[in-house]
Scaffold this motif. Structure first.
Motif, PDB file in Angstrom:
ATOM      1  N   ILE A 181     -84.650 -69.087  23.941  1.00  0.00           N
ATOM      2  CA  ILE A 181     -85.266 -70.287  23.365  1.00  0.00           C
ATOM      3  C   ILE A 181     -84.228 -71.142  22.629  1.00  0.00           C
ATOM      4  N   GLY A 198     -83.176 -59.905  22.014  1.00  0.00           N
ATOM      5  CA  GLY A 198     -84.348 -59.560  22.830  1.00  0.00           C
ATOM      6  C   GLY A 198     -84.053 -59.529  24.325  1.00  0.00           C
ATOM      7  N   ALA A 200     -86.062 -66.838  29.205  1.00  0.00           N
ATOM      8  CA  ALA A 200     -85.042 -67.840  28.887  1.00  0.00           C
ATOM      9  C   ALA A 200     -84.849 -67.896  27.374  1.00  0.00           C
ATOM     10  N   GLY A 223     -88.416 -66.629  33.091  1.00  0.00           N
ATOM     11  CA  GLY A 223     -87.413 -66.719  34.160  1.00  0.00           C
ATOM     12  C   GLY A 223     -87.091 -65.384  34.811  1.00  0.00           C
ATOM     13  N   GLY A 246     -86.846 -60.977  27.147  1.00  0.00           N
ATOM     14  CA  GLY A 246     -87.894 -61.906  26.695  1.00  0.00           C
ATOM     15  C   GLY A 246     -87.843 -63.247  27.396  1.00  0.00           C
ATOM     16  N   ARG A 279     -86.396 -51.337  17.702  1.00  0.00           N
ATOM     17  CA  ARG A 279     -87.398 -50.859  16.751  1.00  0.00           C
ATOM     18  C   ARG A 279     -88.448 -50.025  17.485  1.00  0.00           C
TER      19      ARG A 279
HETATM   20  C1  HXC Z   1     -84.797 -65.787  22.198  1.00  0.00           C
HETATM   21  C2  HXC Z   1     -86.097 -63.923  21.968  1.00  0.00           C
HETATM   22  C3  HXC Z   1     -86.832 -64.267  23.113  1.00  0.00           C
HETATM   23  C4  HXC Z   1     -86.465 -65.463  23.796  1.00  0.00           C
HETATM   24  C5  HXC Z   1     -87.622 -62.429  22.348  1.00  0.00           C
HETATM   25  N1  HXC Z   1     -86.634 -62.789  21.529  1.00  0.00           N
HETATM   26  N2  HXC Z   1     -87.779 -63.321  23.318  1.00  0.00           N
HETATM   27  N3  HXC Z   1     -85.083 -64.675  21.525  1.00  0.00           N
HETATM   28  N4  HXC Z   1     -85.449 -66.171  23.303  1.00  0.00           N
HETATM   29  N5  HXC Z   1     -87.081 -65.838  24.906  1.00  0.00           N
HETATM   30  C6  HXC Z   1     -86.158 -62.072  20.359  1.00  0.00           C
HETATM   31  C7  HXC Z   1     -87.117 -62.181  19.195  1.00  0.00           C
HETATM   32  O1  HXC Z   1     -86.865 -63.343  18.467  1.00  0.00           O
HETATM   33  C8  HXC Z   1     -86.772 -60.938  18.409  1.00  0.00           C
HETATM   34  O2  HXC Z   1     -85.598 -61.169  17.708  1.00  0.00           O
HETATM   35  C9  HXC Z   1     -86.456 -59.937  19.489  1.00  0.00           C
HETATM   36  O3  HXC Z   1     -86.132 -60.694  20.646  1.00  0.00           O
HETATM   37  C10 HXC Z   1     -87.632 -59.059  19.826  1.00  0.00           C
HETATM   38  O4  HXC Z   1     -88.769 -59.884  20.071  1.00  0.00           O
HETATM   39  P1  HXC Z   1     -90.179 -59.535  19.472  1.00  0.00           P
HETATM   40  O5  HXC Z   1     -91.088 -60.673  19.733  1.00  0.00           O
HETATM   41  O6  HXC Z   1     -90.058 -59.087  18.068  1.00  0.00           O
HETATM   42  O7  HXC Z   1     -90.553 -58.269  20.351  1.00  0.00           O
HETATM   43  P2  HXC Z   1     -91.925 -57.876  21.031  1.00  0.00           P
HETATM   44  O8  HXC Z   1     -93.023 -57.887  20.048  1.00  0.00           O
HETATM   45  O9  HXC Z   1     -91.641 -56.607  21.758  1.00  0.00           O
HETATM   46  O10 HXC Z   1     -92.259 -59.018  22.094  1.00  0.00           O
HETATM   47  C11 HXC Z   1     -91.389 -59.230  23.165  1.00  0.00           C
HETATM   48  C12 HXC Z   1     -91.823 -60.514  23.902  1.00  0.00           C
HETATM   49  C13 HXC Z   1     -91.914 -61.706  22.913  1.00  0.00           C
HETATM   50  C14 HXC Z   1     -93.186 -60.323  24.589  1.00  0.00           C
HETATM   51  C15 HXC Z   1     -90.782 -60.731  25.008  1.00  0.00           C
HETATM   52  O11 HXC Z   1     -90.697 -61.746  22.150  1.00  0.00           O
HETATM   53  C16 HXC Z   1     -92.109 -63.003  23.600  1.00  0.00           C
HETATM   54  O12 HXC Z   1     -93.251 -63.371  23.967  1.00  0.00           O
HETATM   55  N6  HXC Z   1     -91.018 -63.732  23.809  1.00  0.00           N
HETATM   56  C17 HXC Z   1     -91.070 -65.016  24.505  1.00  0.00           C
HETATM   57  C18 HXC Z   1     -91.444 -64.790  25.941  1.00  0.00           C
HETATM   58  C19 HXC Z   1     -91.482 -66.059  26.747  1.00  0.00           C
HETATM   59  O13 HXC Z   1     -92.422 -66.845  26.662  1.00  0.00           O
HETATM   60  N7  HXC Z   1     -90.428 -66.266  27.531  1.00  0.00           N
HETATM   61  C20 HXC Z   1     -90.412 -67.374  28.479  1.00  0.00           C
HETATM   62  C21 HXC Z   1     -89.280 -68.296  28.132  1.00  0.00           C
HETATM   63  S1  HXC Z   1     -89.368 -69.655  29.227  1.00  0.00           S
HETATM   64  P3  HXC Z   1     -85.336 -60.548  16.246  1.00  0.00           P
HETATM   65  O14 HXC Z   1     -84.049 -61.168  15.845  1.00  0.00           O
HETATM   66  O15 HXC Z   1     -86.494 -60.936  15.419  1.00  0.00           O
HETATM   67  O16 HXC Z   1     -85.242 -59.075  16.478  1.00  0.00           O
HETATM   68  C22 HXC Z   1     -88.682 -69.133  30.663  1.00  0.00           C
HETATM   69  C23 HXC Z   1     -88.732 -70.152  31.789  1.00  0.00           C
HETATM   70  C24 HXC Z   1     -87.538 -70.036  32.682  1.00  0.00           C
HETATM   71  O17 HXC Z   1     -88.189 -68.070  30.783  1.00  0.00           O
HETATM   72  C25 HXC Z   1     -87.338 -71.230  33.560  1.00  0.00           C
HETATM   73  C26 HXC Z   1     -85.967 -71.792  33.389  1.00  0.00           C
HETATM   74  C27 HXC Z   1     -85.575 -72.920  34.224  1.00  0.00           C
END
Ligand code: HXC
Length: 516
Positions: A134, A98, A132, A171, A130, A27
């Motif tokens: 979720i 994402g 790990a 991650g 984005g 988008r």
């Molecule tokens: C699943 C995810 C995702 C995630 C984004 N998406 N992050 N799906 N798991 N971690 C999906 C959204 O649901 C959405 O799907 C699409 O990707 C786009 O996301 P948006 O939020 O609409 O986009 P944007 O506004 O550009 O924001 C991007 C973003 C935000 C900043 C990355 O999505 C976000 O804050 N995500 C979570 C980030 C986070 O906290 N990650 C840490 C995870 S814990 P749709 O279907 O609606 O298009 C981790 C720890 C690892 O990583 C340690 C392991 C041992």
């Protein structure tokens, strides 16, 4: 049903097309943002990508995920060539969930990292994720943590370069931080451990993606990012440029390239660039540009700890790492940030058999509470540690000031330097003239009829006797006092001499312990 070649090949083509198609269109993306596959295609030699695990799919059944299958699971992985050199590479596909890193997505990457280590091939990771996934909950542990482990195991064996081309959260952000080099695209590449939503929830602070992890933050404050680029293409070109200075792995040296710049070229303009008056500053990058082959310097971490310059160049066609004080910024004083910046770079060069040249002009380590409380000792010690462990050829050239802690921090024999050169303008001493004289002559000055005149006289004497490079030369602390115009050819001559340098035998240990 009877199987036919046509059916089977059509099925394969359909699966491959689905993998290539990725997820939903992005988008509101700027047109210059490329897809994962476009990025790889632009980076590698045409047609050289061989994809691996293209048809791997996530196995999650929760949150309706069994209805959302994407062949490849949001990351393109494989091997290719860049300028004929083999590389392993991966590119996250933000259009698939994402770019989130589920178990299969993560496993594809850490399998590739392991292969890179076993095959002695550099790794390039293009991040746009984005974090790990979720929906996959604790299953993420296998993928994400496996990547951390492989990055760490690869460290010092194969070069690892990552580019932050979109969001890189959680991650993946840590996996990037475990690589050797981090490049970042301005405006679209954002790197953070926890996103703005979580920041607001925990701290009640509203921050934008850009404030939290954009290029300004990571180039000027955290120092995490080595280089930035205005768009995807420029970033991919930077990767190619960086790779040029690196070998395939720790058992070989970077390829030499003919630059057409004569090895014995005199650099007379150095007398114009560097003022003899020590109170006048100058930009050390002009000195570097004048000395190295064809003036080409690939600077790293330019906006972080600007008073210490690091980067790659060529001398006589061979790749070298340059570590140089920059008097144009804060008079070139060393500090905690500069020490960490240099220490990491020294370790990188040493791991990949890249000789190091230092250009020295620093009045000391920055004094004061801010630096001491900020961990000057523990960070400064990292630099000493890095120099002492490094076995690659190391050459220092002292242009003007080299006082106190700068002496070990920028290179003398005892810290492992092979050659120490000095210009006639070099001042090398523990303490500068005025404080030294005030301590040494305290009683004499107190009883003098004209203390000011005596102070000036004693400073002059101290300068003439102890602050010249000839004093250090007489003690064999410097190997040669050279005419500045000979700087290039003397350094190249030393590098040639040291081409066969062997690492010394060391006592067995598991590993050294990095200063805290
Ligand atoms: C699943 C995810 C995702 C995630 C984004 N998406 N992050 N799906 N798991 N971690 C999906 C959204 O649901 C959405 O799907 C699409 O990707 C786009 O996301 P948006 O939020 O609409 O986009 P944007 O506004 O550009 O924001 C991007 C973003 C935000 C900043 C990355 O999505 C976000 O804050 N995500 C979570 C980030 C986070 O906290 N990650 C840490 C995870 S814990 P749709 O279907 O609606 O298009 C981790 C720890 C690892 O990583 C340690 C392991 C041992």
């Amino acid at each position: 049903m009877k199987r036919t070649w046509d059916d089977e090949l059509a099925k394969l083509a359909q699966k491959e097309a689905a993998a290539i198609g990725g997820g939903a269109p992005r988008r509101g993306d700027a047109p210059e943002r490329m897809s994962a596959r476009q990025r790889i295609e632009y980076l590698v030699d045409p047609g050289s990508l061989v994809e691996l695990n293209m048809l791997a799919e996530h196995q999650c059944r929760d949150f309706g995920m069994d209805q959302k299958k994407f062949p490849g699971d949001g990351v393109v992985t494989g091997y290719a060539t860049i300028g004929g050199r083999k590389v392993y590479l991966y590119a996250e596909d933000v259009t698939v969930l994402g770019g989130s890193m589920g178990k299969v997505h993560g496993t594809k990457i850490h399998t590739l990292l392991k292969r890179a280590r076993e095959h002695g091939v550099p790794v390039i990771g293009l991040h746009d994720s984005g974090g790990a996934r979720i929906q996959e909950g604790m299953d993420n542990v296998y993928g994400t943590t496996g990547i951390f482990a492989e990055y760490a195991l690869n460290s010092g064996i194969v070069p690892q370069i990552v580019a932050i081309m979109g969001t890189c959260a959680g991650g993946p952000a840590y996996s990037a931080a475990l690589a050797d080099f981090i490049l970042q695209v301005e405006g679209t590449g954002q790197l953070f451990v926890t996103g703005p939503a979580l920041v607001e929830e925990v701290l009640g602070e509203k921050v934008s993606h850009e404030e939290l992890g954009g290029t300004l933050m990571h180039t000027t404050r955290s120092g995490v990012t080595h280089r930035t680029a205005p768009n995807d293409r420029a970033c991919l070109e930077l990767i190619r440029g960086l790779l040029d200075f690196l070998p395939q792995n720790n058992r070989c040296t970077p390829e030499a390239k003919a630059t057409g710049d004569p090895e014995d070229r005199e650099v007379a303009e150095l007398l114009e660039i560097v003022p003899i008056d020590e109170d006048k500053n100058y930009d050390m990058k002009r000195v570097i540009g004048a000395i190295v082959d064809a003036g080409a310097f690939f600077e790293l971490q330019e906006a972080f700890a600007k008073h210490l310059v690091i980067g790659f160049a060529r001398l006589g066609g061979r790749a070298v790492g340059i570590v140089a004080n920059n008097p144009a910024e804060s008079s070139g004083y060393l500090d905690a940030d500069a020490a960490v910046k240099a220490a990491r770079f020294v370790r990188t060069c040493d791991a990949f058999n890249i000789p190091i040249v230092t250009l020295v002009d620093a009045p000391g380590f920055m004094p004061g509470i801010a630096q001491e409380a900020g961990g000057l000792l523990r960070h400064g010690a990292k630099l000493l540690h890095a120099w002492i462990e490094a076995t690659v050829p190391k050459i220092s050239c002292v242009l003007r000031k080299m006082y106190g802690g700068v002496i070990p921090a920028m290179g003398v024999h005892e810290i492992g330097f092979d050659q120490v050169l000095a210009w006639p303008s070099a001042e090398m001493q523990m303490v500068r003239a005025e404080p030294a004289v005030k301590i040494l002559c305290r009683r004499e000055l107190a009883s003098a009829k004209d203390p000011q005149a005596l102070l000036e006289q004693r400073i002059e004497e101290y300068r003439d006797t102890y602050l010249t490079p000839y004093h250090s030369a007489s003690l064999a602390v410097v190997d040669a006092v050279i005419h500045p115009k000979d700087t290039r050819r003397r350094i190249i001559s030393a590098l040639r001499l040291l081409e066969g340098k062997q690492p010394p035998e060391r006592l067995w240990r598991k590993h050294s312990n990095i200063p805290l």
